[in-house]
Enzyme design. Structure first.
Site, PDB file in Angstrom:
ATOM      1  N   ARG A 173       1.109  -1.462  -0.323  1.00 33.91           N
ATOM      2  CA  ARG A 173      -0.363   0.049  -0.125  1.00 33.91           C
ATOM      3  C   ARG A 173       0.462   0.983  -0.040  1.00 33.91           C
ATOM      4  O   ARG A 173       0.273   2.024  -0.189  1.00 33.91           O
ATOM      5  CB  ARG A 173      -0.761   0.154   1.355  1.00 33.91           C
ATOM      6  CG  ARG A 173      -1.729  -0.931   1.064  1.00 33.91           C
ATOM      7  CD  ARG A 173      -3.001  -1.010   2.584  1.00 33.91           C
ATOM      8  NE  ARG A 173      -2.576  -0.965   3.717  1.00 33.91           N
ATOM      9  CZ  ARG A 173      -2.020  -1.887   4.898  1.00 33.91           C
ATOM     10  NH1 ARG A 173      -2.197  -2.966   3.822  1.00 33.91           N
ATOM     11  NH2 ARG A 173      -1.920  -2.349   5.736  1.00 33.91           N
ATOM     12  N   ARG A 177       7.691   6.961  -5.188  1.00 32.03           N
ATOM     13  CA  ARG A 177       7.690   7.841  -6.413  1.00 32.03           C
ATOM     14  C   ARG A 177       8.496   8.193  -7.088  1.00 32.03           C
ATOM     15  O   ARG A 177       9.681   8.209  -5.922  1.00 32.03           O
ATOM     16  CB  ARG A 177       7.021   8.935  -6.010  1.00 32.03           C
ATOM     17  CG  ARG A 177       5.260   8.376  -5.549  1.00 32.03           C
ATOM     18  CD  ARG A 177       4.412   9.493  -5.242  1.00 32.03           C
ATOM     19  NE  ARG A 177       3.209   9.021  -4.362  1.00 32.03           N
ATOM     20  CZ  ARG A 177       2.296   9.388  -3.640  1.00 32.03           C
ATOM     21  NH1 ARG A 177       2.615  10.423  -3.153  1.00 32.03           N
ATOM     22  NH2 ARG A 177       0.897   8.962  -3.160  1.00 32.03           N
ATOM     23  N   ARG A 249      -4.614  -4.686  17.647  1.00 31.31           N
ATOM     24  CA  ARG A 249      -3.708  -3.088  17.958  1.00 31.31           C
ATOM     25  C   ARG A 249      -4.315  -2.452  18.455  1.00 31.31           C
ATOM     26  O   ARG A 249      -5.908  -1.885  18.144  1.00 31.31           O
ATOM     27  CB  ARG A 249      -2.643  -2.980  17.041  1.00 31.31           C
ATOM     28  CG  ARG A 249      -1.877  -4.173  16.631  1.00 31.31           C
ATOM     29  CD  ARG A 249      -0.518  -4.470  17.483  1.00 31.31           C
ATOM     30  NE  ARG A 249      -0.147  -3.883  17.495  1.00 31.31           N
ATOM     31  CZ  ARG A 249       1.006  -4.072  18.912  1.00 31.31           C
ATOM     32  NH1 ARG A 249       1.031  -4.780  19.417  1.00 31.31           N
ATOM     33  NH2 ARG A 249       1.897  -2.622  19.536  1.00 31.31           N
ATOM     34  N   ARG A 279       4.080   7.966  15.961  1.00 30.18           N
ATOM     35  CA  ARG A 279       3.845   9.541  15.685  1.00 30.18           C
ATOM     36  C   ARG A 279       3.267  10.818  15.768  1.00 30.18           C
ATOM     37  O   ARG A 279       2.537  10.449  17.458  1.00 30.18           O
ATOM     38  CB  ARG A 279       3.055   9.381  14.213  1.00 30.18           C
ATOM     39  CG  ARG A 279       1.365   8.797  14.189  1.00 30.18           C
ATOM     40  CD  ARG A 279       0.552   8.932  13.232  1.00 30.18           C
ATOM     41  NE  ARG A 279      -0.966   7.684  13.252  1.00 30.18           N
ATOM     42  CZ  ARG A 279      -1.640   8.064  12.315  1.00 30.18           C
ATOM     43  NH1 ARG A 279      -0.964   8.641  11.542  1.00 30.18           N
ATOM     44  NH2 ARG A 279      -3.114   7.901  13.157  1.00 30.18           N
ATOM     45  N   GLU A 300       1.169   9.272  20.044  1.00 28.07           N
ATOM     46  CA  GLU A 300       0.336   8.136  18.871  1.00 28.07           C
ATOM     47  C   GLU A 300       1.327   7.294  19.975  1.00 28.07           C
ATOM     48  O   GLU A 300       2.202   6.372  19.235  1.00 28.07           O
ATOM     49  CB  GLU A 300      -0.218   8.360  17.997  1.00 28.07           C
ATOM     50  CG  GLU A 300      -1.138   7.007  17.707  1.00 28.07           C
ATOM     51  CD  GLU A 300      -1.774   7.424  16.165  1.00 28.07           C
ATOM     52  OE1 GLU A 300      -1.507   6.567  15.130  1.00 28.07           O
ATOM     53  OE2 GLU A 300      -2.460   8.626  16.370  1.00 28.07           O
ATOM     54  N   TYR A 348      -9.789  -3.821   7.905  1.00 29.66           N
ATOM     55  CA  TYR A 348      -9.121  -3.096   8.321  1.00 29.66           C
ATOM     56  C   TYR A 348      -9.919  -1.996   7.380  1.00 29.66           C
ATOM     57  O   TYR A 348      -9.244  -2.889   5.782  1.00 29.66           O
ATOM     58  CB  TYR A 348      -7.416  -2.714   8.248  1.00 29.66           C
ATOM     59  CG  TYR A 348      -7.497  -1.502   8.047  1.00 29.66           C
ATOM     60  CD1 TYR A 348      -7.335  -0.731   9.059  1.00 29.66           C
ATOM     61  CD2 TYR A 348      -7.248  -0.889   6.701  1.00 29.66           C
ATOM     62  CE1 TYR A 348      -6.909   0.939   9.645  1.00 29.66           C
ATOM     63  CE2 TYR A 348      -6.662   1.367   6.234  1.00 29.66           C
ATOM     64  CZ  TYR A 348      -6.975   1.388   8.315  1.00 29.66           C
ATOM     65  OH  TYR A 348      -6.822   2.873   8.447  1.00 29.66           O
ATOM     66  N   ASP A 350     -10.580   1.133   5.031  1.00 25.90           N
ATOM     67  CA  ASP A 350     -10.634   3.250   4.897  1.00 25.90           C
ATOM     68  C   ASP A 350     -11.573   2.959   4.743  1.00 25.90           C
ATOM     69  O   ASP A 350     -13.369   2.811   4.932  1.00 25.90           O
ATOM     70  CB  ASP A 350     -10.580   3.202   3.094  1.00 25.90           C
ATOM     71  CG  ASP A 350      -8.864   3.226   3.314  1.00 25.90           C
ATOM     72  OD1 ASP A 350      -8.136   3.464   4.855  1.00 25.90           O
ATOM     73  OD2 ASP A 350      -8.098   3.021   3.134  1.00 25.90           O
TER      74      ASP A 350
END
Length: 383
Positions: A173, A177, A249, A279, A300, A348, A350
């Protein structure tokens, strides 16, 4: 509808518009599930209470659907990460790995073709022809230096296991680039709801055929009181964990405030394993159209979920998948219930996929009714 998050709200609204009377139950004291947003009392900043949720999709119908309930304003997720370069110097880099990241990290001024050649011929481990694990995929993709700086430590903290124990699919995922595009997502439609996700879900639930009951725990015995139950809670929880608990988790958030701009971006990852948090998120940057002098941030931390914790990320390794198969078999024997959403299908998802599956589920239910056909336990197979 068990759960007042996206799944319950979208399915409930669609069925209410078709003439059904809908009851939405949620054990929490608010709607929105983990998408819940609320104004911080101290700073006035709109906070993503359970961690950042950025809306991105290529699904035109879903994009039109959410914009029908709330104005979505342009937002591009530009993630930064703090880590060490090959010389051991700490720096701030862009994610996903892009041409700027590569040039900055290695101290070079490569053009796209040169960077591609450098990574694929000098950095990538081409001896790995069929990567099976997260670690092998990263080494095959970007090589050891970039892997150890940006992926290894973060992954160990996020998942609590070595990257060599995780499937390669997790890393697929994350693109590399060979240009200066630092937009974390690549979808056609990207944005943030102007007044937050809770305001949007409140409007979805605002229908005369829908009754919402908060701080109400669902028990399987209540299913008999309804024609059909759509359950978006934990799949194993519906069966009182009789076969054991599926692994998740969870996240812990350490809140702190700052007068001014703390980090200059919404999301700053920390790639080093020695830094205990994954983060820091600075929430006023998720709504760049607003102005706030004060700022609220969250460190976090990721860890294994206990029975008392909010489950965030399904682990879905070999043991969990075996147990999931047993629960799926139980679910398919149950009558009058359909399992939906991230927890109900132990996947999971989105937000856009959650909404797409909710719309498809509602339509599938209505079609089954019209054709006098049985309603399946799953409209999307968990396995």
């Amino acid at each position: 509808m068990v759960g007042a998050g996206l799944s319950g709200a979208v399915i409930g609204r669609h069925l209410a518009e078709a003439g059904h009377k809908i009851t939405v139950l949620d054990s929490r004291d608010h709607i929105g599930g983990n998408c819940h947003t609320a104004r911080d009392a101290e700073t006035g900043v709109m906070v993503h209470v359970y961690g950042p949720h950025i809306f991105h999709t290529d699904d035109a119908e879903v994009w039109g659907y959410v914009n029908g309930f709330e104005s979505f304003l342009p937002y591009k997720n530009r993630v930064k990460t703090t880590s060490l370069d090959p010389e051991g110097r700490r720096g701030v880099f862009s994610l996903p790995v892009n041409l700027h990241t590569i040039n900055q990290f290695f101290g070079k001024t490569l053009r796209p073709e040169e960077a591609h050649e450098f990574i694929t011929e000098e950095q990538a481990d081409i001896s790995i022809t069929d990567p099976q694990t997260f670690e092998e995929q990263a080494l095959r993709f970007v090589g050891r230096d970039l892997y150890e700086a940006f992926f290894k430590g973060y992954t160990i903290k996020q998942w609590g296991v070595a990257p060599s124990a995780l499937p390669a699919s997790i890393l697929k995922r994350l693109p590399v680039r060979f240009n200066y595009d630092d937009n974390y997502f690549f979808h056609k439609y990207q944005g943030m709801p102007e007044n937050g996700y809770t305001a949007m879900i409140e409007k979805i639930l605002d229908h005369p055929g829908i009754t919402v009951k908060l701080e109400t725990v669902f028990d399987q015995s209540q299913a008999a009181d309804y024609d059909h139950v759509f359950y978006s809670g934990p799949l194993d929880g519906y069966f009182d964990y009789q076969l054991g608990r599926l692994g998740y988790r969870t996240l812990d958030f350490e809140r702190f405030t700052h007068q001014g701009d703390y980090q200059g971006c919404a999301v700053m990852n920390y790639g080093e394993e020695a830094v205990p948090y994954t983060r820091i998120t600075e929430h006023k940057h998720f709504a760049p159209w607003e102005n706030h002098d004060g700022s609220v941030c969250y460190r976090e931390f990721s860890r294994a979920a206990t029975p008392e914790d909010i489950p965030y990320y399904p682990i879905r390794q070999v043991e969990e998948k075996a147990l999931l198969g047993e629960y799926v078999a139980l679910a398919e024997q149950a009558e009058g219930v359909t399992f939906v959403g991230r927890l109900g299908t132990y996947r999971y998802l989105d937000m856009d996929v959650t909404i797409r599956e909710a719309l498809d589920t509602a339509r599938g239910f209505l079609a089954a009714q019209e054709n006098r056909a049985p309603v399946p336990a799953f409209f999307v197979a968990p396995l």
